[in-house]
Design a protein around this motif. Structure first.
Motif, PDB file in Angstrom:
ATOM      1  N   VAL A  10       0.839  -1.186   0.000  1.00  0.00           N
ATOM      2  CA  VAL A  10       0.000   0.000   0.000  1.00  0.00           C
ATOM      3  C   VAL A  10       0.880   1.243   0.000  1.00  0.00           C
ATOM      4  O   VAL A  10       1.821   1.341   0.771  1.00  0.00           O
ATOM      5  CB  VAL A  10      -0.921   0.028   1.246  1.00  0.00           C
ATOM      6  CG1 VAL A  10      -1.769   1.283   1.241  1.00  0.00           C
ATOM      7  CG2 VAL A  10      -1.791  -1.210   1.282  1.00  0.00           C
ATOM      8  N   SER A  12       1.393   4.598   1.263  1.00  0.00           N
ATOM      9  CA  SER A  12       0.867   5.328   2.417  1.00  0.00           C
ATOM     10  C   SER A  12       0.757   6.807   2.102  1.00  0.00           C
ATOM     11  O   SER A  12       1.333   7.310   1.150  1.00  0.00           O
ATOM     12  CB  SER A  12       1.790   5.140   3.625  1.00  0.00           C
ATOM     13  OG  SER A  12       3.014   5.820   3.394  1.00  0.00           O
ATOM     14  N   VAL A  76     -10.077   5.266  -0.371  1.00  0.00           N
ATOM     15  CA  VAL A  76      -9.460   4.504   0.700  1.00  0.00           C
ATOM     16  C   VAL A  76     -10.027   4.993   2.032  1.00  0.00           C
ATOM     17  O   VAL A  76      -9.957   6.183   2.343  1.00  0.00           O
ATOM     18  CB  VAL A  76      -7.923   4.645   0.700  1.00  0.00           C
ATOM     19  CG1 VAL A  76      -7.314   3.849   1.846  1.00  0.00           C
ATOM     20  CG2 VAL A  76      -7.346   4.171  -0.621  1.00  0.00           C
ATOM     21  N   ASP A  77     -10.611   4.070   2.799  1.00  0.00           N
ATOM     22  CA  ASP A  77     -11.188   4.419   4.093  1.00  0.00           C
ATOM     23  C   ASP A  77     -10.092   4.596   5.135  1.00  0.00           C
ATOM     24  O   ASP A  77      -8.931   4.200   4.930  1.00  0.00           O
ATOM     25  CB  ASP A  77     -12.160   3.334   4.547  1.00  0.00           C
ATOM     26  CG  ASP A  77     -13.324   3.155   3.581  1.00  0.00           C
ATOM     27  OD1 ASP A  77     -13.596   4.097   2.810  1.00  0.00           O
ATOM     28  OD2 ASP A  77     -13.949   2.074   3.611  1.00  0.00           O
ATOM     29  N   ASP A  79      -9.592   2.986   7.765  1.00  0.00           N
ATOM     30  CA  ASP A  79      -9.029   1.723   8.241  1.00  0.00           C
ATOM     31  C   ASP A  79      -8.243   0.983   7.166  1.00  0.00           C
ATOM     32  O   ASP A  79      -7.806  -0.146   7.374  1.00  0.00           O
ATOM     33  CB  ASP A  79     -10.138   0.818   8.786  1.00  0.00           C
ATOM     34  CG  ASP A  79     -11.130   0.374   7.718  1.00  0.00           C
ATOM     35  OD1 ASP A  79     -10.984   0.798   6.546  1.00  0.00           O
ATOM     36  OD2 ASP A  79     -12.054  -0.402   8.043  1.00  0.00           O
ATOM     37  N   GLY A  80      -8.029   1.632   6.011  1.00  0.00           N
ATOM     38  CA  GLY A  80      -7.252   1.028   4.941  1.00  0.00           C
ATOM     39  C   GLY A  80      -8.074   0.266   3.917  1.00  0.00           C
ATOM     40  O   GLY A  80      -7.536  -0.179   2.891  1.00  0.00           O
ATOM     41  N   THR A  81      -9.362   0.080   4.164  1.00  0.00           N
ATOM     42  CA  THR A  81     -10.223  -0.576   3.182  1.00  0.00           C
ATOM     43  C   THR A  81     -10.229   0.237   1.903  1.00  0.00           C
ATOM     44  O   THR A  81     -10.338   1.464   1.928  1.00  0.00           O
ATOM     45  CB  THR A  81     -11.660  -0.715   3.718  1.00  0.00           C
ATOM     46  OG1 THR A  81     -11.633  -1.473   4.917  1.00  0.00           O
ATOM     47  CG2 THR A  81     -12.557  -1.393   2.704  1.00  0.00           C
ATOM     48  N   ARG A  82     -10.121  -0.464   0.753  1.00  0.00           N
ATOM     49  CA  ARG A  82     -10.010   0.217  -0.533  1.00  0.00           C
ATOM     50  C   ARG A  82     -11.186  -0.122  -1.432  1.00  0.00           C
ATOM     51  O   ARG A  82     -11.690  -1.240  -1.417  1.00  0.00           O
ATOM     52  CB  ARG A  82      -8.716  -0.180  -1.248  1.00  0.00           C
ATOM     53  CG  ARG A  82      -7.457   0.209  -0.523  1.00  0.00           C
ATOM     54  CD  ARG A  82      -6.260  -0.379  -1.226  1.00  0.00           C
ATOM     55  NE  ARG A  82      -5.524  -1.280  -0.328  1.00  0.00           N
ATOM     56  CZ  ARG A  82      -4.663  -2.190  -0.750  1.00  0.00           C
ATOM     57  NH1 ARG A  82      -4.449  -2.357  -2.023  1.00  0.00           N
ATOM     58  NH2 ARG A  82      -4.025  -2.948   0.125  1.00  0.00           N
ATOM     59  N   ALA A 106      -7.553  -3.917   3.896  1.00  0.00           N
ATOM     60  CA  ALA A 106      -6.273  -3.196   3.945  1.00  0.00           C
ATOM     61  C   ALA A 106      -5.110  -4.076   3.516  1.00  0.00           C
ATOM     62  O   ALA A 106      -4.065  -3.580   3.090  1.00  0.00           O
ATOM     63  CB  ALA A 106      -6.036  -2.663   5.353  1.00  0.00           C
ATOM     64  N   ASP A 107      -5.290  -5.416   3.615  1.00  0.00           N
ATOM     65  CA  ASP A 107      -4.221  -6.327   3.218  1.00  0.00           C
ATOM     66  C   ASP A 107      -4.258  -6.660   1.738  1.00  0.00           C
ATOM     67  O   ASP A 107      -3.444  -7.456   1.253  1.00  0.00           O
ATOM     68  CB  ASP A 107      -4.309  -7.619   4.036  1.00  0.00           C
ATOM     69  CG  ASP A 107      -5.618  -8.376   3.807  1.00  0.00           C
ATOM     70  OD1 ASP A 107      -6.510  -7.831   3.115  1.00  0.00           O
ATOM     71  OD2 ASP A 107      -5.749  -9.507   4.325  1.00  0.00           O
TER      72      ASP A 107
END
Length: 545
Positions: A10, A12, A76-77, A79-82, A106-107
């Motif tokens: 990801v 950042s 991208v939220d 919490d990392g959700t895309r 996120a992973d």
């Protein structure tokens, strides 16, 4: 649909927005970019991230060897959700109806996918039977001779064709079996003076018109000269004074078309930075409305959702006033990235109402995100989106000269008796809009099928029944006789915006909109909570179950 992918690195926010360049082992400080430049850089990084995953995602989703994903947008939220939005190509050709949104953890693991169409993309041949020049001529002929087939019922007919663009070979997959087709743009002028830019899709084997889409989207009306009162304006210093250009909002500006119907117009300038006098006779007065409307729309999306301009790229739109003569309309056009206003009857009634500005510029937001097709139920959702956020811009600005309400175009007096153009609490009060969904809604003009979405939003925001809000009386019934309790307009708008930018696709209908807004409510406020349940109840209240 759930599929697993290997986690992808990801980018950042730190990587995307850094102000330091590494040269050898020495870090050299560089000037900190502006907030707008940082946002644009951040968005570009997200798009690059999505494009970097396009190949593995295509394979994980089981797409064919000739299919390629091309990133259009990415959200991208925290919490990392895309949520990665892609267009699709087949053998290098654009696939109309091939858009999809991939939702990842996120992973990098795929959690779900929303597709515009579920059909497998494949065509028997990539060789058209109709030559490209013949396809372009057929498209032009369709506009000239069979306007009723290729234009919305609410639009006036195209009376003059200026130009027909080259026919581009595409794959049409938005309905029926995927087939080879041509995409052609035919530009002209409608009978009421509105410019037309019809995007036609024709069968590459027969020349049959498969779809048409008016890219100049209008809100019909006649006005009495609406003004925003005395408001602050951000301007730019120019030779001899000031120009009506706002560098703090992407350089958006307002120009005078001087009653022409083409060109970019002349940027408004002034010597003392005091613009207009509140009368239609002063050409600056309409410009004040337009410039403030653009600023209010920018500020609403920025403050409510962190959106950096209509396309979320930090670029401001152009507003053009004094279009044509006696032109009783206003429109947004993606091709010029501009908002245009007529002067109304006798050139004395400019259509520069604040909710009109918010409505029309929201068409640009929809185009940059879900791209809702401007026909059928998706067209109704497109119009409803503009009515919803035009209303929200009005509430956000909260002007004494134009108190906010749930009425559309109430200031322009389109009917000549003080009644508004549309009502969100009971859409059928305009004489044509649908209060609730039925199997015939998709056949209505999009300005009337929008009633289902508008009514849903009002019920979600304010609830059912009779009440007075900000001095205006409303009485909103439900189709199933239920009582709906509202969650407030800000939460309702947040749910619609997330659904638009994360879950809706070009072919979303009302059933899919229910699913998308429920997903959005779960994301924002939790599944099964009061907001989630209110979304379900409001949709049931307009017969979308």
């Amino acid at each position: 649909m759930k599929r697993k992918l290997a986690a992808v690195a990801v980018l950042s926010a730190t990587t995307l927005l850094t102000g330091v360049i590494q040269v050898g082992t020495t870090a050299q400080a560089t000037p900190t970019p502006s907030v707008q430049a940082q946002a644009a850089q951040h968005r570009a990084g997200l798009i690059a991230l999505a494009n970097g995953q396009a190949g593995p995602l295509a394979k994980a989703l089981g797409l064919g060897g000739q299919e390629t994903l091309v990133a259009k947008d990415a959200v991208v939220d925290a919490d990392g959700t895309r949520h990665l939005r892609f267009e699709r190509t087949y053998a290098g050709l654009p696939v109309l109806g091939g858009d999809l949104v991939v939702h990842q953890g996120a992973d990098g693991a795929v959690k779900a996918v929303d597709k515009a169409v579920a059909a497998r993309i494949a065509v028997p041949s990539l060789t058209p039977k109709v030559p490209a020049d013949q396809a372009a001529a057929q498209a032009s002929g369709a506009v000239s001779s069979t306007v009723g087939v290729v234009a919305d019922k609410d639009e006036s007919p195209v009376t003059e064709v200026h130009r027909t663009g080259a026919a581009q070979l595409v794959v049409w997959a938005a309905d029926g079996e995927p087939r080879l087709a041509y995409r052609t743009t035919v530009e002209g002028v409608r009978a009421d003076g509105t410019p037309s830019s019809l995007l036609l899709v024709t069968d590459a084997a027969t020349g049959q018109v498969l779809s048409s889409h008016e890219q100049v989207q209008t809100a019909s009306g006649t006005g009495t000269g609406v003004f925003v009162g005395t408001v602050p304006l951000t301007t730019t210093t120019a030779t001899g004074g000031y120009s009506l250009k706002d560098a703090s909002r992407g350089g958006q500006s307002t120009s005078d078309l001087k009653n022409r119907t083409s060109g970019s117009g002349t940027l408004f300038t002034d010597t003392d930075n005091a613009w207009g006098d509140g009368t239609a006779a002063n050409r600056q007065s309409a410009a004040v409305d337009a410039q403030f409307g653009a600023a209010a729309t920018w500020d609403y999306y920025k403050n409510a959702f962190g959106r950096n301009g209509i396309k979320n790229n930090g670029v401001g739109a152009t507003s053009r006033v004094h279009y044509g003569r006696n032109y009783v309309n206003a429109f947004w056009s993606d091709s010029c990235f501009c908002m245009t206003y007529g002067d109304g009857a006798n050139n004395l009634n400019p259509l520069t109402a604040l909710d009109v500005a918010g409505h029309e510029m929201t068409h640009g937001v929809t185009s940059a995100t879900a791209g809702l097709n401007y026909s059928g139920e998706s067209g109704g959702l497109n119009e409803a989106t503009s009515d919803i956020f035009g209303t929200m811009v009005e509430w956000s600005a909260d002007l004494p000269a134009d108190p906010p309400d749930y009425l559309i175009g109430e200031e322009i007096d389109i009917n000549g008796d003080g009644t508004p153009l549309r009502y969100l609490d009971k859409p059928s009060k305009d004489g044509g809009s649908a209060d609730a969904w039925s199997s015939s809604v998709g056949g209505l003009d999009v300005h009337y099928s929008s009633g289902v979405g508008n009514h849903f939003f009002y019920l979600l925001a304010e609830g059912s029944g009779a009440k007075v809000i900000n001095g205006v009386g409303y009485n909103s019934p439900t189709s199933n006789g239920s009582t709906v309790t509202g969650i407030g307009r800000d939460k309702a708008a947040a749910i619609w915006y997330r659904a638009l930018t994360v879950y809706f696709t070009s072919t979303t209908n009302y059933k899919a909109a229910r699913t998308g807004t429920l997903s959005a409510a779960a994301d924002l406020y939790g599944a099964g909570g009061a907001e989630y349940n209110a979304v379900a109840a409001a949709w049931s209240g307009v017969n979308v179950n």
